[in-house]
Design an enzyme around this catalytic site. Structure first.
Site, PDB file in Angstrom:
ATOM      1  N   GLU A  57      19.851  19.398  11.024  1.00  0.00           N
ATOM      2  CA  GLU A  57      18.472  19.720  11.386  1.00  0.00           C
ATOM      3  C   GLU A  57      17.454  18.971  10.529  1.00  0.00           C
ATOM      4  O   GLU A  57      16.424  18.507  11.027  1.00  0.00           O
ATOM      5  CB  GLU A  57      18.245  21.230  11.279  1.00  0.00           C
ATOM      6  CG  GLU A  57      18.994  22.057  12.332  1.00  0.00           C
ATOM      7  CD  GLU A  57      20.480  22.260  12.032  1.00  0.00           C
ATOM      8  OE1 GLU A  57      20.947  21.833  10.950  1.00  0.00           O
ATOM      9  OE2 GLU A  57      21.181  22.861  12.857  1.00  0.00           O
ATOM     10  N   HIS A 126      20.299  35.105  13.421  1.00  0.00           N
ATOM     11  CA  HIS A 126      20.029  34.572  14.761  1.00  0.00           C
ATOM     12  C   HIS A 126      18.797  35.206  15.392  1.00  0.00           C
ATOM     13  O   HIS A 126      18.602  35.097  16.589  1.00  0.00           O
ATOM     14  CB  HIS A 126      21.242  34.819  15.688  1.00  0.00           C
ATOM     15  CG  HIS A 126      22.260  33.732  15.662  1.00  0.00           C
ATOM     16  ND1 HIS A 126      22.764  33.213  14.500  1.00  0.00           N
ATOM     17  CD2 HIS A 126      22.872  33.040  16.665  1.00  0.00           C
ATOM     18  CE1 HIS A 126      23.657  32.268  14.784  1.00  0.00           C
ATOM     19  NE2 HIS A 126      23.732  32.138  16.091  1.00  0.00           N
TER      20      HIS A 126
END
Lengths: 342, 308
Positions: A57, A126
């Site tokens: 990322e 999450h």
């Protein structure tokens, strides 16, 4: 049209006329196409403009920055916002700084699409929203649209914007239907949306919490309370004028924020209002936020973690010094349950 | 392969950068007109000059905090750099960046970062854009030896190798990160060998030999331009002065005066000084000195940016 389809349409329509736009991220070209939001893009635009990336990322954001130096307008997609935290160096130290640190000589027109998870035990890593963290940083723009119409119009505005935009989506909204204009249109970044006008109390929310707040609004209406519901849509810039005008009118405020309380956007909004005129409040404003702990996984614990329409209804009654009448409340059973796995 | 004219050009560019850096060191204190952290390039000139001379128009460099040498070697404007160091409006970053954040888009100098490894993915991203746009340009990622320890270096190498991106990674190994020696930070595996796991070439060159750096750069850049992917060049070199600031720092004890003197003996400029006569050298020094004077005068006389 579904929220996910509106996202896909925004990207496709922009990519048809602007060759500098490309989309990448883990899973972007896969058959499920990031929950439907990138389905068919690779077929139409080819693997040079729509592609998978390694799981890196930080480098991905850095590479989007570099590509933007060469005239590109990259869109990066992260299937969960939490993964984006690996890229904070390139987002905060680099993308956000570039325009300022080089006196405006270089700009970074990138869009980082991030998806907040909720339900089906997404758990602590999450389901984070983190919008306050990004909104804290000068040099970024941060939006979190809720309706299919806004998600398309704001994504188009974000792609065309010359600053880095953190585009916060919500997994629970992906299947929500709504009217979406055909063709290219823009919803301006930095402009809140008055979802429902009212005179008794102001309810400010964003992203998925707007859905819960609208449900609470129905229950309040049945009790004879006229709530003004404001969808922030954008956190940076934050449209304080719209909120200020509303609270000046109602004198009462509940801010509903899917986030932790300390240093959050709810506190920021109240502080800004108090700075402007502390006498506008007829009752102490209320922040409805998450408990001060990470999101648990077990369905029972998870349900307790989130703010519901019922919580919003009750807080509104308290703020209005009215009796809480559960019988009048339209229960959250109306909501379609989210089934996973992801 | 390297003719006399090119050799002379390399020499002149290194001398120019050396004189700029040494002048900055000379006037930094006590005048304190340059109020920003300044990482001087003295001793490392052969790396940026050798690499940048292997580039063509449209190629870019993404430098790091020790940025002056890269900025100048790629064609940056000295007056704009000096004004930036002085915090002036006429600076290349309009007074917002300082020494660590130089930029000259027209010359192909992308903005430099003071976060270790910060611009490595930027170079890979420029290379990605070149590949998407099908232009035959190359991007240079420059960094120091400590940036190799950062995750983003490995992430960028992985992707660049995977997509055969036209990027060349240049690591200036000057043996220290501030005052921490390489040996306390990395296992005893040469940096250039780290590329084995990414399946790309890694080469080590004497970073004080501008001809060797140039030759290595030429080969790496040709590979990248031809679509054959990235290379890592590890250039062994040494910074003469302290990590940041104008002084010598051997008195601190993390490195010895003897070590410094050995590296000064290996001065990259002295090693090719036979390309000019004494008279030519005098004239060069005179000319450069005048240019530096003018740039400093320009910086001094330029207005500060206005706080808004």
């Amino acid at each position: 049209m579904k929220y996910s389809e509106a996202l896909r349409e925004a990207q496709a329509q922009i990519m048809r006329y602007d060759e500098s736009v490309f989309v990448c991220g883990l899973g972007v070209p896969d058959p499920k196409g990031v929950f439907g939001s990138t389905v068919g893009l690779e077929e139409e635009f080819g693997p040079k403009r729509v592609f998978d990336t390694p799981a890196c990322e930080n480098a991905t954001v850095g590479m989007m920055i570099g590509a933007s130096f060469q005239g590109m307008r990259p869109i990066m997609v992260n299937q969960r916002l939490d993964f984006t935290l690996l890229a904070l160096d390139q987002i905060i130290n680099h993308a956000a700084k570039w325009k300022w640190m080089f006196g405006g000589v270089q700009r970074v027109p990138i869009v980082i699409r991030v998806i907040v998870g909720r339900g089906w035990g997404q758990g602590a890593q999450h389901s984070q929203t983190m919008h306050a963290l990004f909104a804290h940083i000068p040099g970024l723009k941060v939006v979190a649209p809720v309706s299919p119409k806004d998600v398309k119009g704001l994504l188009i505005s974000s792609i065309e914007d010359d600053d880095p935009v953190i585009f916060i989506e919500h997994r629970r909204l992906y299947d929500e239907e709504g009217d979406v204009p055909q063709g290219i249109y823009r919803v301006p970044i930095g402009k809140a949306n008055v979802v429902q006008e009212g005179v008794d109390i102001t309810l400010v929310a964003l992203s998925h919490m707007v859905v819960e707040t609208e449900k609470a609004g129905i229950a309040l209406k049945e009790k004879g309370i006229s709530a003004e519901i404001i969808d922030m849509r954008s956190l940076r810039p934050l449209d304080m004028d719209t909120i200020l005008n509303s609270v000046k009118k109602t004198g009462r405020l509940v801010v509903i924020d899917d986030d932790w309380k300390l240093c959050g956007i709810a506190g920021e909004i109240i502080a800004a209002l108090v700075e402007n005129d502390h006498k506008m409040f007829k009752a102490p404003p209320i922040r409805l936020t998450w408990p001060d702990m990470p999101t648990p996984t077990s369905v029972v614990l998870e349900s307790a973690h989130y703010t519901t329409a019922k919580d919003i209804y009750e807080a509104s009654c308290i703020c209005l010094d009215r009796r809480v009448d559960p019988a009048l409340f339209i229960d959250e059973e109306r909501e379609q349950p989210f089934s996973g796995p992801f | 392969m390297i003719n006399h004219d090119l050799k002379k050009k390399l020499y002149k560019e290194m001398l120019y950068i050396r004189m700029i850096e040494e002048r900055i060191a000379e006037i930094y204190h006590p005048a304190d007109e340059m109020k920003c952290p300044t990482h001087l390039y003295t001793g490392q000139e052969a790396v940026a000059v050798g690499i940048c001379n292997a580039l063509i128009e449209g190629d870019v460099v993404c430098p790091y905090h020790r940025s002056h040498g890269w900025y100048m070697a790629k064609g940056g404007d000295l007056k704009a750099m000096m004004a930036e160091l002085f915090g002036k409006e006429a600076g290349c970053s309009k007074g917002w960046g300082g020494s660590m954040h130089l930029v000259d888009v027209g010359s192909g100098v992308m903005g430099s970062s003071s976060i270790l490894g910060g611009t490595i993915p930027h170079a890979a991203g420029c290379a990605l854009a070149f590949q998407i746009k099908e232009v035959e340009n190359v991007a240079i990622a420059s960094c120091g030896d400590a940036a190799i320890e950062e995750g983003v270096f490995h992430e960028s190498m992985n992707w660049a190798s995977l997509k055969k991106l036209p990027v060349v990674f240049v690591c200036e190994n000057n043996l220290y990160s501030t005052s921490s020696p390489l040996g306390v930070r990395q296992p005893p595996v040469e940096i250039y060998k780290r590329t084995v796991s990414y399946g790309i070439p890694g080469v080590r060159v004497d970073g004080n030999d501008v001809l060797k750096v140039y030759e290595a750069a030429l080969e790496a850049v040709s590979l990248a331009r031809a679509g054959d992917g990235p290379t890592l060049i590890e250039a062994m070199t040494y910074r003469w002065r302290e990590h940041v600031g104008p002084n010598y720092d051997y008195s601190l004890g993390y490195r010895s005066k003897q070590e410094l003197e050995e590296w000064i003996e290996k001065c990259p400029i002295k090693r090719v000084s036979d390309v000019v006569s004494e008279r030519e050298e005098e004239l060069l020094i005179e000319g450069f000195s005048k240019e530096i004077d003018e740039a400093i005068d320009f910086a001094r006389q330029s207005p500060f940016p206005k706080p808004s």
